[in-house]
Design an enzyme around this catalytic site. Structure first.
Site, PDB file in Angstrom:
ATOM      1  N   ALA A  63      37.289 -70.090 -46.029  1.00 27.00           N
ATOM      2  CA  ALA A  63      38.446 -69.458 -46.656  1.00 27.00           C
ATOM      3  C   ALA A  63      38.140 -69.243 -48.132  1.00 27.00           C
ATOM      4  O   ALA A  63      37.182 -69.796 -48.668  1.00 27.00           O
ATOM      5  CB  ALA A  63      39.666 -70.359 -46.510  1.00 27.00           C
ATOM      6  N   GLU A 125      36.910 -78.309 -42.489  1.00 28.80           N
ATOM      7  CA  GLU A 125      38.226 -78.424 -43.129  1.00 28.80           C
ATOM      8  C   GLU A 125      38.671 -79.869 -43.319  1.00 28.80           C
ATOM      9  O   GLU A 125      39.307 -80.223 -44.313  1.00 28.80           O
ATOM     10  CB  GLU A 125      39.298 -77.696 -42.296  1.00 28.80           C
TER      11      GLU A 125
END
Ligand code: NAD
Length: 678
Positions: A63, A125
């Site tokens: 991201a 993540e």
């Protein structure tokens, strides 16, 4: 603004290409471009298959972290990916570099994945306190099964293309230099077949057939996961992939993701992510400072630290010459190094060939002359100023000019050590932590005269040997031990005032430390520095030694230990402490765990503030880096200074005052201004 996404036609295959340096992060323009690219393919009857690839050094590496915490901009990644997966023309991800996080989720939304042999793929993540938020936790288990998905989602280490192929995450490994052409050929081979959508996969049913895999995974990774919210959420999400429909699973993932995103742990872990990078920068040392080549390292002292320090360099392929005063100590030291390597090999984390390779780089000597051509010498002899000065005077005499002379001292004044040489510019502290071959932290202690190239070289070298470095100025105990002393002083006082020593340990365990100060003492050995004279007992530790309680090594220290090293509080020790307290006239009272926690941790924050005020640390986040990597401060609180900001500096000051402890000028100032530490 031109789009970072372009398309190229190769006959009946449309190649969608991202060019968003440096890592093809999935910012808004990239997401929009992907969606448009797919629309283009679907709207054009002459296109029959799609390949998605990236320019530059990597496939989408995640991201766009700069968008975190900002208002979401359409299309979201899940929206873009749903569009992509819905295509009835085959879509192939062509992966090179690292397909991480959102990048891995892009690959999962594609119908097929091909990768070059050097590619890596993963969902890290969890390392930022999050879980994948674009259906990664739902598509992955449906594609590869819950069991294979668990470590990827809940531990977050990326895997190689080969491993990815073995679990079914990659369909084909293609040529390192022919990714695009091979991906196009692969895409063409799928034309006319029903596409394979991860969201429609059924591999996750392994978790329904054998629901124990979730508990087994938790049990295997319990220590790593302790206290962390994200890995537990990750397991829950993977489990949900087996129990719920895809649409409901995605909802569940979103719910868990939002909880984590808004919680303190992820904020703390994102803070740490940037803190570690910031710690690499030495403010007034120019980035282009020339480096000193380090091709040979000397280590003085083959004890606990010297041996571990040597291993760092041997493992990195740098030859080491280790020096002792006596043959026996030298032999003992080198055999411990060999044993450590052999144990690593036994656990399968090294081959015997690598063990021999590392040992082949080690030379042992009793003669300083053998250090003459070292580029760096690290001293790890007894913690005694006179001994250290003698060693440095000798090094100054024999080691070539331009070499770096470093001390591993824990508390001593590096500037004073440097006075024993004619080259104080080349002297600094390189403070490793025990066990030095394992612990991540390296405190780089900058002396008053330490040269820029010496500092820059040390910083670079730290990276090379896999350490996380932070710079400290010269003060007793530097950043880490200086703060530790405050905590230890309070721990000692607390047990004199009536706190149970096991409560003191438990408070820190509950906070998230791997162990408390008294357990630590037992592990390290209470008899370090014991003068062996029972008639001269002035501290609790000495009283324990006089009673034959040396720590874990003989089964009893502060605690009694059973064969499995489980600890039980000892009545004998309780009595020893009570006798001491009585002799000192200390009134005993019940002390709450809240008070214990505040008295252990707030004085550390206060000392950290002083360290900043005196400019012994360059920035508050460096202090966090030191405590997380050197002392087991729980990562999910962000380190002492970040944690203090979360608690509120006014609350820290009030807490110190409540317990009659002084709050420093700097801490008060920050609290009064309503600020936290930056
Ligand atoms: P140690 O007693 O295990 O090892 C010291 C070694 O140095 C011994 O083998 C000794 O024979 C040798 N030695 C002593 N004088 C010497 C000399 N003049 N020339 C050559 N060799 C000599 O001690 P350690 O725990 O390894 O500590 C070494 C240094 O590292 C100390 O300054 C200590 O404060 C620091 N340190 C220790 C730790 C720790 O946890 N043990 C952590 C960080 C830093």
């Amino acid at each position: 603004m031109t789009s970072p996404i372009r398309t190229e036609r190769h006959g009946d295959v449309l190649v969608i290409i991202s060019d968003n340096p440096p890592v093809n992060a999935l910012g808004q323009a990239v997401r929009a471009g992907l969606a448009t690219g797919v629309e283009q393919a679907l709207g054009d009857d002459s296109i029959r298959a799609v390949v998605i690839r990236c320019d530059g050094r990597t496939f989408f590496a995640g991201a766009d972290i700069t968008e975190f915490g900002k208002a979401p901009q359409s299309p979201s990644l899940p929206e873009a990916l749903d569009k992509l997966e819905a295509s009835d023309k085959p879509v192939v991800a062509a992966i090179h570099g690292t397909a991480l996080g959102g990048g891995c989720e892009v690959a999962l939304a594609c119908h097929y994945r091909v990768a070059v042999p050097s590619a890596k793929i993963g969902l890290p993540e969890v390392k930022l306190g999050l879980i994948p938020g674009a259906a990664g936790t739902q598509r992955l288990p449906r594609l590869v099964g819950a069991e294979a998905a668990l470590p990827l989602v809940a531990v977050g280490d990326p895997i190689s293309a080969k491993k990815a192929q073995a679990i079914g995450l990659i369909d084909e490994i293609v040529g390192e230099d022919s990714l695009e052409a091979d991906a196009i050929a692969f895409a063409r081979s799928k034309i006319g077949q029903a596409v394979s959508r991860s969201s429609e996969g059924t591999a996750n049913e392994d978790g329904i057939r054998n629901p124990d895999i979730f508990d087994q995974f938790r049990a295997q990774n319990g220590r790593k996961m302790r206290g962390f919210d994200a890995p537990n959420a990750a397991v829950a999400a993977v489990k949900a992939a087996g129990e719920l429909s895809y649409a409901d699973g995605v909802k569940k993932e979103r719910e868990l993701f939002m909880q984590l995103m808004n919680g303190t742990q992820s904020k703390a872990m994102r803070h740490y992510f940037f803190a570690e990078r910031a710690a690499n920068k030495i403010n007034d040392v120019p980035a282009d400072t020339p480096l000193i080549p380090i091709n040979k390292v000397g280590v003085i002292g083959a004890g606990t630290m010297g041996g571990g320090i040597a291993m760092n360099f041997l493992s990195a392929g740098i030859p080491v010459t280790i020096l002792e005063m006596q043959q026996e100590a030298l032999d003992r030291g080198t055999s411990v190094i060999r044993k450590n390597y052999e144990n690593t090999a036994k656990r399968g984390r090294m081959t015997m060939e690598q063990v021999e390779g590392a040992m082949g780089l080690l030379t042992s000597t009793l003669d300083y002359a053998d250090l003459a051509d070292c580029d760096l010498v690290i001293e790890a002899v007894y913690e005694n100023m006179d001994v250290k000065k003698q060693v440095f005077a000798k090094l100054d005499e024999v080691v070539k000019q331009g070499a770096i002379l470093a001390s591993n001292t824990s508390y001593l004044n590096v500037d004073e050590i440097a006075t024993a040489t004619q080259r104080p510019g080349y002297v600094l502290g390189l403070h490793f932590f025990s066990p030095a071959n394992v612990m991540k932290l390296l405190e780089i202690v900058r002396g008053a005269n330490t040269r820029d190239d010496v500092l820059a070289t040390s910083m670079k070298l730290a990276k090379k040997i896999g350490k996380v470095a932070a710079v400290s100025g010269v003060c007793p105990g530097f950043i880490g031990n200086r703060m530790l002393s405050q905590r230890q002083a309070q721990a000692n006082k607390l047990i004199m005032e009536g706190a149970n020593y096991w409560d003191v340990d438990d408070v820190l365990l509950e906070f998230g430390f791997p162990m408390g100060p008294f357990q630590m003492g037992d592990l390290a050995g209470i008899d370090i520095g014991w003068h062996r004279d029972p008639s001269k007992v002035t501290t609790v530790r000495e009283a324990l030694c006089a009673a034959g309680r040396f720590g874990q090594k003989n089964g009893k220290g502060f605690y009694d230990y059973d064969e499995a090293r489980n600890r039980t509080p000892s009545d004998e020790v309780k009595q020893i402490i009570a006798d001491f307290a009585a002799r000192e006239g200390n009134a005993q009272r019940d002390i709450s765990k809240d008070e214990i926690r505040e008295r252990l941790l707030y004085p550390m924050v206060n000392e950290g503030a002083k360290i900043l005020e005196e400019k012994m640390a360059q920035r508050a986040s460096d202090i966090d880096v030191v405590w997380i990597n050197g002392y087991g401060w729980p990562l999910y609180t962000g380190g002492p200074m970040f944690w203090a900001t979360t608690v509120g500096l006014d609350a820290v000051v009030a807490g110190l005052e409540k317990h009659g402890l002084p709050a420093s000028h700097y801490l008060r100032q920050k609290a009064d201004a309503g600020n936290g530490f930056d």
